[in-house]
Scaffold this motif. Structure first.
Motif, mmCIF file in Angstrom:
data_model
loop_
_atom_site.group_PDB
_atom_site.id
_atom_site.type_symbol
_atom_site.label_atom_id
_atom_site.label_comp_id
_atom_site.label_asym_id
_atom_site.label_seq_id
_atom_site.Cartn_x
_atom_site.Cartn_y
_atom_site.Cartn_z
ATOM 1 N N GLN A 193 -56.703 91.652 27.406
ATOM 2 C CA GLN A 193 -57.743 90.879 28.067
ATOM 3 C C GLN A 193 -57.191 89.523 28.453
ATOM 4 O O GLN A 193 -56.459 88.902 27.684
ATOM 5 N N ARG A 194 -57.540 89.104 29.654
ATOM 6 C CA ARG A 194 -57.092 87.802 30.126
ATOM 7 C C ARG A 194 -58.247 87.086 30.820
ATOM 8 O O ARG A 194 -59.129 87.722 31.397
ATOM 9 N N THR A 195 -58.214 85.778 30.749
ATOM 10 C CA THR A 195 -59.181 84.940 31.444
ATOM 11 C C THR A 195 -58.419 84.117 32.476
ATOM 12 O O THR A 195 -57.450 83.439 32.138
ATOM 13 N N GLU A 251 -65.167 82.263 36.710
ATOM 14 C CA GLU A 251 -64.059 82.564 35.813
ATOM 15 C C GLU A 251 -63.899 84.081 35.773
ATOM 16 O O GLU A 251 -64.882 84.805 35.608
ATOM 17 N N ASN A 300 -62.744 87.315 33.911
ATOM 18 C CA ASN A 300 -62.343 87.955 32.665
ATOM 19 C C ASN A 300 -61.884 89.366 33.013
ATOM 20 O O ASN A 300 -62.678 90.207 33.440
ATOM 21 N N LYS A 326 -59.935 92.915 31.996
ATOM 22 C CA LYS A 326 -59.541 93.773 30.877
ATOM 23 C C LYS A 326 -58.855 95.025 31.410
ATOM 24 O O LYS A 326 -59.387 95.695 32.303
ATOM 25 N N ASN A 368 -64.922 90.952 35.187
ATOM 26 C CA ASN A 368 -66.149 90.189 34.954
ATOM 27 C C ASN A 368 -65.969 88.805 35.577
ATOM 28 O O ASN A 368 -65.162 88.015 35.110
ATOM 29 N N HIS A 417 -67.531 85.512 35.877
ATOM 30 C CA HIS A 417 -68.551 84.815 35.100
ATOM 31 C C HIS A 417 -68.855 83.424 35.660
ATOM 32 O O HIS A 417 -67.946 82.629 35.915
#
Length: 217
Positions: free
Chosen positions: A141-143, A154, A156, A158, A172, A174
């Motif tokens: 997982q990375r943001t 932002e 997200n 996966k 995602n 966000h």
């Protein structure tokens, strides 16, 4: 690479389930003399409405504690726009609802992708094998912040893989919103469609083979 179930717009907030009923949406939002919908109940607790589908309008919505999820019935542009517009109209009427966040979610799947295999293979795999362990799945997982996207969400991201070499990629986008007015401003009518195209652009890093769904009209 193909789209899979789970495309939705989720708005987190203090929603009132006594207001957001199928009849209220039909009367206040869709505003047609006759509206058909299907209600899917929780098998364990039938008193809880789980999901309500408005097939003619191209969307469904699900009321969960602290959030409402709006899902297009297909990945076609028209259904993405309809879903977003319904969410915006609900926010306009229920503008005093406390909002804590909003996210656009898109899921994809691929098989036998060497590039993704290289990403999700970890250096300690061999060590676990030597200890008698069997790796049943991999996930990272990375943001990502600072992407040049309207509204500056932002991301997200996966990426997961199973022993059957099936890769799943979840996006995602966000938005950290705290009031309905801000959320409304981000729902332009094309935001969901534009973000889905951004996700597909990201996917080009992993695969040039994408199964596209087209509009009928």
């Amino acid at each position: 690479m193909k789209a899979t179930a789970g495309w939705n717009l989720t708005i987190v907030g203090a929603w009132n389930a006594n207001i957001l009923t199928p009849n209220w949406i039909a009367d206040k939002i869709i505003k047609k003399a006759e509206v058909r919908y299907e209600v899917f109940f929780d098998v364990i607790n039938p008193q809880n409405r789980r999901r309500i589908s408005f097939k003619d309008q191209g969307f469904s919505f699900e009321m969960l504690p602290g959030r409402v999820t709006f899902s297009p019935l297909s990945t076609k542009k028209g259904d993405l726009q309809s879903t977003e517009n319904i969410a915006r109209e609900i926010l306009k009427i229920l503008c005093h609802t406390p909002i804590n966040g909003m996210g656009f979610n898109f899921n994809f799947e691929d098989e036998d992708n060497d590039f993704l295999d290289a990403i999700v293979v970890f250096k300690d795999n061999e060590g676990f094998h030597e200890l008698g362990g069997e790796i049943s799945g991999h996930e990272i997982q990375r943001t990502i912040k600072g992407l040049e996207i309207p509204g500056s969400p932002e991301l997200n991201l996966k990426i997961s893989a199973t022993p059957e070499a099936r890769h799943k990629i979840s996006f995602n986008y966000h938005h950290e919103v705290k009031e309905a007015e801000k959320a409304i401003s981000l729902l332009t009518g094309d935001a969901m469609f534009d973000l889905s195209n951004h996700a597909k652009k990201v996917l080009e890093m992993y695969s040039d083979d994408f199964e596209e769904e087209t509009d009928d009209d």
